[in-house]
Every structure is written in structure tokens, then in C-alpha cells.
Design a protein around this motif. Structure first.
Motif, PDB file in Angstrom:
ATOM      1  N   ASN A 146       0.966  -1.236   0.049  1.00 53.38           N
ATOM      2  CA  ASN A 146      -0.117  -0.065  -0.024  1.00 53.38           C
ATOM      3  C   ASN A 146       0.801   1.366   0.064  1.00 53.38           C
ATOM      4  O   ASN A 146       0.530   2.099  -0.575  1.00 53.38           O
ATOM      5  N   THR A 147       1.950   1.105   0.900  1.00 54.00           N
ATOM      6  CA  THR A 147       2.772   2.342   0.840  1.00 54.00           C
ATOM      7  C   THR A 147       3.553   2.392  -0.524  1.00 54.00           C
ATOM      8  O   THR A 147       3.570   3.788  -0.924  1.00 54.00           O
ATOM      9  N   GLU A 148       3.940   1.444  -1.296  1.00 53.59           N
ATOM     10  CA  GLU A 148       4.472   1.520  -2.524  1.00 53.59           C
ATOM     11  C   GLU A 148       3.538   2.122  -3.493  1.00 53.59           C
ATOM     12  O   GLU A 148       3.828   2.967  -4.317  1.00 53.59           O
ATOM     13  N   LEU A 149       2.294   1.519  -3.527  1.00 52.97           N
ATOM     14  CA  LEU A 149       1.259   2.145  -4.532  1.00 52.97           C
ATOM     15  C   LEU A 149       0.972   3.530  -4.159  1.00 52.97           C
ATOM     16  O   LEU A 149       0.838   4.325  -5.182  1.00 52.97           O
ATOM     17  N   THR A 150       0.741   4.077  -2.870  1.00 46.99           N
ATOM     18  CA  THR A 150       0.526   5.366  -2.508  1.00 46.99           C
ATOM     19  C   THR A 150       1.755   6.221  -2.919  1.00 46.99           C
ATOM     20  O   THR A 150       1.518   7.242  -3.756  1.00 46.99           O
ATOM     21  N   GLU A 151       3.074   5.941  -3.019  1.00 46.25           N
ATOM     22  CA  GLU A 151       4.226   6.634  -3.510  1.00 46.25           C
ATOM     23  C   GLU A 151       3.963   6.668  -5.347  1.00 46.25           C
ATOM     24  O   GLU A 151       4.348   7.692  -5.645  1.00 46.25           O
ATOM     25  N   MET A 152       3.688   5.637  -5.686  1.00 50.32           N
ATOM     26  CA  MET A 152       3.504   5.586  -7.179  1.00 50.32           C
ATOM     27  C   MET A 152       2.423   6.446  -7.606  1.00 50.32           C
ATOM     28  O   MET A 152       2.561   7.184  -8.545  1.00 50.32           O
ATOM     29  N   THR A 153       1.225   6.586  -6.890  1.00 46.81           N
ATOM     30  CA  THR A 153       0.231   7.365  -7.160  1.00 46.81           C
ATOM     31  C   THR A 153       0.663   8.762  -7.079  1.00 46.81           C
ATOM     32  O   THR A 153       0.201   9.650  -7.688  1.00 46.81           O
ATOM     33  N   ARG A 154       1.354   8.990  -5.890  1.00 44.17           N
ATOM     34  CA  ARG A 154       1.983  10.377  -5.865  1.00 44.17           C
ATOM     35  C   ARG A 154       2.815  10.917  -6.985  1.00 44.17           C
ATOM     36  O   ARG A 154       2.644  12.047  -7.467  1.00 44.17           O
ATOM     37  N   GLN A 155       3.712  10.208  -7.204  1.00 43.62           N
ATOM     38  CA  GLN A 155       4.678  10.407  -8.536  1.00 43.62           C
ATOM     39  C   GLN A 155       3.666  10.446  -9.475  1.00 43.62           C
ATOM     40  O   GLN A 155       4.193  11.500 -10.471  1.00 43.62           O
ATOM     41  N   LEU A 156       2.841   9.774  -9.985  1.00 40.47           N
ATOM     42  CA  LEU A 156       2.016   9.774 -11.123  1.00 40.47           C
ATOM     43  C   LEU A 156       1.313  11.253 -11.230  1.00 40.47           C
ATOM     44  O   LEU A 156       1.226  11.847 -12.029  1.00 40.47           O
ATOM     45  N   THR A 157       0.698  11.331  -9.918  1.00 46.40           N
ATOM     46  CA  THR A 157       0.015  12.604  -9.914  1.00 46.40           C
ATOM     47  C   THR A 157       0.867  13.782 -10.164  1.00 46.40           C
ATOM     48  O   THR A 157       0.306  14.695 -10.769  1.00 46.40           O
ATOM     49  N   GLU A 158       2.077  13.989  -9.637  1.00 48.89           N
ATOM     50  CA  GLU A 158       2.940  14.961  -9.915  1.00 48.89           C
ATOM     51  C   GLU A 158       3.342  15.247 -11.330  1.00 48.89           C
ATOM     52  O   GLU A 158       3.243  16.103 -11.981  1.00 48.89           O
ATOM     53  N   ARG A 159       3.269  14.016 -12.037  1.00 52.44           N
ATOM     54  CA  ARG A 159       3.810  13.956 -13.446  1.00 52.44           C
ATOM     55  C   ARG A 159       2.676  14.502 -14.218  1.00 52.44           C
ATOM     56  O   ARG A 159       2.890  15.294 -15.192  1.00 52.44           O
ATOM     57  N   ILE A 160       1.388  13.889 -13.999  1.00 54.08           N
ATOM     58  CA  ILE A 160       0.212  14.547 -14.518  1.00 54.08           C
ATOM     59  C   ILE A 160       0.190  16.236 -14.314  1.00 54.08           C
ATOM     60  O   ILE A 160      -0.159  16.612 -15.373  1.00 54.08           O
ATOM     61  N   GLU A 161       0.357  16.527 -13.280  1.00 51.90           N
ATOM     62  CA  GLU A 161       0.298  17.923 -12.934  1.00 51.90           C
ATOM     63  C   GLU A 161       1.377  18.588 -13.849  1.00 51.90           C
ATOM     64  O   GLU A 161       0.916  19.659 -14.342  1.00 51.90           O
ATOM     65  N   ARG A 162       2.556  18.111 -13.899  1.00 54.80           N
ATOM     66  CA  ARG A 162       3.647  18.863 -14.801  1.00 54.80           C
ATOM     67  C   ARG A 162       3.192  18.933 -16.285  1.00 54.80           C
ATOM     68  O   ARG A 162       3.415  19.754 -16.850  1.00 54.80           O
ATOM     69  N   LEU A 163       2.595  17.754 -16.800  1.00 53.17           N
ATOM     70  CA  LEU A 163       2.105  17.564 -17.932  1.00 53.17           C
ATOM     71  C   LEU A 163       1.109  18.612 -18.249  1.00 53.17           C
ATOM     72  O   LEU A 163       0.802  19.148 -19.289  1.00 53.17           O
ATOM     73  N   THR A 164       0.132  18.764 -17.274  1.00 57.53           N
ATOM     74  CA  THR A 164      -1.014  19.363 -17.437  1.00 57.53           C
ATOM     75  C   THR A 164      -0.418  21.034 -17.496  1.00 57.53           C
ATOM     76  O   THR A 164      -0.911  21.859 -18.179  1.00 57.53           O
ATOM     77  N   VAL A 165       0.400  21.209 -16.906  1.00 60.92           N
ATOM     78  CA  VAL A 165       1.204  22.727 -16.771  1.00 60.92           C
ATOM     79  C   VAL A 165       1.677  23.067 -18.076  1.00 60.92           C
ATOM     80  O   VAL A 165       1.525  24.025 -18.711  1.00 60.92           O
ATOM     81  N   GLU A 166       2.564  22.052 -18.509  1.00 60.69           N
ATOM     82  CA  GLU A 166       3.223  22.059 -19.899  1.00 60.69           C
ATOM     83  C   GLU A 166       2.237  22.135 -21.005  1.00 60.69           C
ATOM     84  O   GLU A 166       2.368  23.054 -21.771  1.00 60.69           O
ATOM     85  N   MET A 167       1.136  21.511 -20.960  1.00 60.47           N
ATOM     86  CA  MET A 167       0.076  21.593 -21.988  1.00 60.47           C
ATOM     87  C   MET A 167      -0.394  23.084 -21.864  1.00 60.47           C
ATOM     88  O   MET A 167      -0.857  23.604 -22.792  1.00 60.47           O
ATOM     89  N   HIS A 168      -0.686  23.335 -20.812  1.00 65.01           N
ATOM     90  CA  HIS A 168      -1.374  24.728 -20.494  1.00 65.01           C
ATOM     91  C   HIS A 168      -0.536  25.739 -20.989  1.00 65.01           C
ATOM     92  O   HIS A 168      -1.116  26.894 -21.658  1.00 65.01           O
TER      93      HIS A 168
END
Length: 178
Positions: A146-168
Motif C-alpha cells: 500500500n505504501t509503494e502504491l501510494t508513492e507511485m500514485t503520488r509520483q504519477l499525480t505529480e507527473r500529470i500535474e507537470r504535463l498539464t502545466v506544460e500543455m497549458h
């Protein structure tokens, strides 16, 4: 919706004598027939205060009546009284020894049953402890995953946020169209 306490069922009631049932055949030290029950009662009676008091009273009356001359069936040295005591001893000693031997066998059987019960409890406890250790290990593994999945989710969320900012920035701020 009311929650009432659960009523005990036959599964929840304890049978406190369940470990002694295998020893039920040892209940009477001389067996369970009428002679055996009378013999056991006789052997048990020998050690009671009632027996000792009654025997003392009979001896005092026997000797007193014969010494006072009220009766003349057993004069001094009281040979008939000695014969009665010898007869009593001849029957009492074997009955008492037999009762003691059978009681020792019954005590040993009960001690063996108790030891088997304690061993069964120890085995059941070890089984429960092993299951608890396994459950704890599985819980720790699940928590780690669960800790590993939470960390992966956090990393993916940060990446999506970066991609969203780049696209914007690319589409809105720079005005470039695809």
C-alpha cells in the motif's frame, strides 16, 4: 433496528466435564455392581468418626458388661473380642488396600487426562500463535505494498500535474495549435 445481545446457544455453553468422560469407567473403585458399591461404602466408613465412636462404645460396653458380671459370654482376657477384631482386620485391610490401589489408578488416569488436555491446549495455542504471526506478516506485506502504491500514485499525480502545466503553457500561453 435494535441490537440485542446474542443469546448463548448450545455451541456457546461449556461442558466442564468433557475431559473427564473418557474416565467415567473409573468412577467406582470396585466396579459398578451392588457388591462393589457396598464394599466401597464399607471401606470408606472405616475412617469416619462415626465408625471410631461406635467401635469405642461397643468395646467399652463389651468390656464393662463382662467385667461387671452383667453378662458372662466373654470373660477376661476377652478372647471373643480379640477374635472379632481379628475378623474385622482380616476384611478391612484388604478392602482399604484395594480402595487405595484403585484410587491411585483413578488419580493417575485423571492426571494423564489433564496432561493430555494441557498438551492439546498448548498445541492449539502454538497453532493460534503461528496463525497470528502469519497474519501479522501478511498485514505488514500489504501495508508495504500500500505504501509503494501510494508513492507511485503520488509520483504519477505529480507527473500529470507537470504535463498539464506544460500543455497549458503550450496551448494557452504560447497560443500554438496542433
Amino acid at each position: 433496528m435494535s441490537s440485542s445481545p446474542a443469546k448463548p446457544t448450545s455451541q456457546h455453553t461449556s461442558d466442564h466435564f468433557r475431559f473427564h468422560r473418557p474416565l467415567a469407567h473409573l468412577s467406582g473403585p470396585f466396579g459398578n455392581d451392588s457388591f462393589a458399591l457396598r464394599a466401597e461404602a464399607f471401606a470408606r466408613f472405616f475412617g469416619t468418626p462415626l465408625f471410631l465412636g461406635a467401635q469405642t462404645l461397643i468395646v467399652v460396653l463389651w468390656v464393662g458388661c463382662n467385667m461387671a458380671g452383667l453378662v458372662h459370654f466373654d470373660l477376661y482376657p476377652f478372647i471373643l473380642l480379640n477374635l472379632a477384631f481379628s475378623l474385622q482386620s482380616a476384611y478391612a485391610a484388604p478392602l482399604i488396600l484395594l480402595a487405595q490401589t484403585r484410587q491411585a489408578a483413578r488419580d493417575k488416569a485423571h492426571a494423564d487426562a489433564d496432561a493430555q488436555h494441557r498438551e492439546a491446549l498448548a498445541v492449539a495455542n502454538e497453532t493460534r500463535l503461528a496463525a497470528a504471526a502469519l497474519n501479522s506478516q501478511q498485514m505488514l506485506t500489504l501495508l508495504q505494498q500500500n505504501t509503494e502504491l501510494t508513492e507511485m500514485t503520488r509520483q504519477l499525480t505529480e507527473r500529470i500535474e507537470r504535463l498539464t502545466v506544460e500543455m497549458h503553457e503550450r496551448f494557452v500561453i504560447h497560443g500554438s495549435a496542433p
